[in-house]
Design a protein around this motif. Sequence first.
Motif, PDB file in Angstrom:
ATOM      1  N   UNK A 195      58.057  39.659  -1.635  1.00 34.07           N
ATOM      2  CA  UNK A 195      58.095  38.611  -2.323  1.00 34.07           C
ATOM      3  C   UNK A 195      58.134  38.971  -3.597  1.00 34.07           C
ATOM      4  N   UNK A 196      58.217  39.823  -4.118  1.00 30.58           N
ATOM      5  CA  UNK A 196      57.992  40.262  -6.090  1.00 30.58           C
ATOM      6  C   UNK A 196      58.466  41.193  -6.192  1.00 30.58           C
ATOM      7  N   UNK A 197      58.726  41.720  -7.439  1.00 31.73           N
ATOM      8  CA  UNK A 197      58.355  42.895  -8.327  1.00 31.73           C
ATOM      9  C   UNK A 197      59.658  43.053  -9.601  1.00 31.73           C
ATOM     10  N   UNK A 198      59.950  44.541  -9.809  1.00 32.06           N
ATOM     11  CA  UNK A 198      60.584  44.482 -11.534  1.00 32.06           C
ATOM     12  C   UNK A 198      60.925  46.133 -11.106  1.00 32.06           C
ATOM     13  N   UNK A 199      62.602  45.890 -10.563  1.00 32.01           N
ATOM     14  CA  UNK A 199      63.616  47.226 -10.980  1.00 32.01           C
ATOM     15  C   UNK A 199      63.820  47.185 -12.516  1.00 32.01           C
ATOM     16  N   UNK A 200      63.045  48.552 -13.233  1.00 33.16           N
ATOM     17  CA  UNK A 200      63.219  48.684 -14.499  1.00 33.16           C
ATOM     18  C   UNK A 200      64.254  49.749 -14.418  1.00 33.16           C
ATOM     19  N   UNK A 201      64.768  49.670 -15.762  1.00 37.41           N
ATOM     20  CA  UNK A 201      66.157  51.702 -15.250  1.00 37.41           C
ATOM     21  C   UNK A 201      66.170  50.862 -16.844  1.00 37.41           C
ATOM     22  N   UNK A 202      65.361  51.840 -17.220  1.00 36.91           N
ATOM     23  CA  UNK A 202      64.978  52.453 -19.173  1.00 36.91           C
ATOM     24  C   UNK A 202      64.855  51.211 -20.196  1.00 36.91           C
ATOM     25  N   UNK A 203      64.513  50.431 -19.502  1.00 36.15           N
ATOM     26  CA  UNK A 203      64.209  49.189 -20.042  1.00 36.15           C
ATOM     27  C   UNK A 203      65.613  47.456 -20.033  1.00 36.15           C
ATOM     28  N   UNK A 204      66.651  48.118 -19.157  1.00 36.59           N
ATOM     29  CA  UNK A 204      67.226  47.047 -18.564  1.00 36.59           C
ATOM     30  C   UNK A 204      66.345  46.847 -17.454  1.00 36.59           C
ATOM     31  N   UNK A 205      66.003  45.634 -17.222  1.00 35.81           N
ATOM     32  CA  UNK A 205      65.519  45.042 -16.047  1.00 35.81           C
ATOM     33  C   UNK A 205      65.657  44.368 -15.407  1.00 35.81           C
ATOM     34  N   UNK A 206      65.176  43.229 -13.861  1.00 31.39           N
ATOM     35  CA  UNK A 206      65.225  42.224 -13.200  1.00 31.39           C
ATOM     36  C   UNK A 206      64.385  42.571 -12.307  1.00 31.39           C
ATOM     37  N   UNK A 207      63.790  41.312 -12.307  1.00 29.14           N
ATOM     38  CA  UNK A 207      62.131  41.290 -12.180  1.00 29.14           C
ATOM     39  C   UNK A 207      62.141  39.580 -11.119  1.00 29.14           C
ATOM     40  N   UNK A 208      61.449  39.353  -9.884  1.00 34.02           N
ATOM     41  CA  UNK A 208      61.438  38.565  -8.880  1.00 34.02           C
ATOM     42  C   UNK A 208      59.980  38.125  -8.634  1.00 34.02           C
ATOM     43  N   UNK A 209      59.905  36.616  -7.961  1.00 32.89           N
ATOM     44  CA  UNK A 209      58.564  36.703  -7.493  1.00 32.89           C
ATOM     45  C   UNK A 209      57.808  36.473  -9.083  1.00 32.89           C
ATOM     46  N   UNK A 210      56.349  36.679  -8.039  1.00 31.81           N
ATOM     47  CA  UNK A 210      55.283  37.046  -9.123  1.00 31.81           C
ATOM     48  C   UNK A 210      53.964  38.486  -8.401  1.00 31.81           C
ATOM     49  N   UNK A 211      53.404  38.734  -9.504  1.00 30.02           N
ATOM     50  CA  UNK A 211      52.356  39.818  -9.489  1.00 30.02           C
ATOM     51  C   UNK A 211      51.023  39.599  -7.728  1.00 30.02           C
ATOM     52  N   UNK A 212      50.935  40.846  -7.625  1.00 30.38           N
ATOM     53  CA  UNK A 212      49.937  40.693  -6.549  1.00 30.38           C
ATOM     54  C   UNK A 212      48.760  39.581  -6.778  1.00 30.38           C
ATOM     55  N   UNK A 213      48.840  38.959  -8.391  1.00 29.41           N
ATOM     56  CA  UNK A 213      47.282  38.251  -8.862  1.00 29.41           C
ATOM     57  C   UNK A 213      47.865  36.616  -8.944  1.00 29.41           C
ATOM     58  N   UNK A 214      49.009  37.097  -8.055  1.00 30.69           N
ATOM     59  CA  UNK A 214      49.974  35.279  -8.436  1.00 30.69           C
ATOM     60  C   UNK A 214      50.178  34.947  -9.722  1.00 30.69           C
ATOM     61  N   UNK A 215      50.305  35.701 -11.322  1.00 28.42           N
ATOM     62  CA  UNK A 215      50.495  35.765 -12.524  1.00 28.42           C
ATOM     63  C   UNK A 215      52.421  35.808 -12.522  1.00 28.42           C
ATOM     64  N   UNK A 216      52.869  35.595 -13.363  1.00 32.00           N
ATOM     65  CA  UNK A 216      54.067  35.875 -13.860  1.00 32.00           C
ATOM     66  C   UNK A 216      54.225  37.447 -14.502  1.00 32.00           C
TER      67      UNK A 216
END
Length: 324
Positions: A195-216
């Motif tokens: 449902x959500x997450x971040x793939x962070x490659x040393x500052x180059x990153x892609x996010x989707x969805x929301x955090x577990x607390x429903x915040x962006x």
Amino acid sequence: MKNRITSAKLIILLLILFISFDAAAQVQIRRAMTLMGSRFEVTLVDKDTTTANTHIDQVVSEIDRIENLISEWRPETQLSEVNRQAGIRPVKVDKELFELTERALFFSRISDGAFDISIAAMDKLWRFDGSMDSLPSPHAVHKSVAKVGYQHIILDQEHSTIFLTLAGMKIGFGSIGKGYAADKGRELMQKMGVQGGIVNASGDLSTWGKQNNKKPWAIGLFNPFKPGTMVKVIKDKDIAMATSGNYEKYVDLEGKRYSHIIDPKTGYPATGLVSVTIYGPSAEFANGLSTSIMVLGKQAGLRLLKQYPTYKAVLITDKGQIIK
């Protein structure tokens, strides 16, 4: 009738409780590791810890697969074979590597050569691993630039081959490879239904969805001139970002700082900008723009950025000026 109503209410109540329990059962797991020679962090919002860790393992496998395709340091990769055959013959490569090279050449064209994956030929001239104790001679710089030029990278779409026409040429994806890996990790997890997450490659990153607390997700951009402070916090549920800067990989020689981002035309490190952060739909595309703008400089870089309105930027000049 009363019993039927009571039963219906009970079913609805159980359904509500199940939905609430399912939502509460979500976990947010983060794991750090070294991949592609850099620090990666994968954060996932998933249904439980075991599932999240299994999914993170899949992201790691995907990034390792990409590295086994595009690494210029691993001798067994297709890219290494392309470099070994420079000036000799074309090399047949997988569609994925061919298309990534095509996109790299696109950045070269739109930036008038400020972005160039053949800058990899200068990797032995400029070293930012602590071993460099003197500047290269002007003759050595001039000689190395002779092997740089995206115009000498020949692609044959019909046969899926890459040919470097000059002996001694070399290409590498240090400029967009991590952004590409972040995008592919996100793509894989979205296909898996995470449902959500971040793939962070040393500052180059892609996010989707929301955090577990429903915040962006909130991504902070640090100010290299003021350690511990941020110039901007970007909040969004689906965003990709890449930063190019000269404040982490550099060498101080003869009273001057030289960064790892090289101008392909001069052979010397780019000057004028300390940091360029680009954010928008794709980390790979943001990577290409951030590297290009670091070399082009503020004015020409902003003109390039205006051509791509789905991307935004934060630039920091060597005088400390912040341009958002």
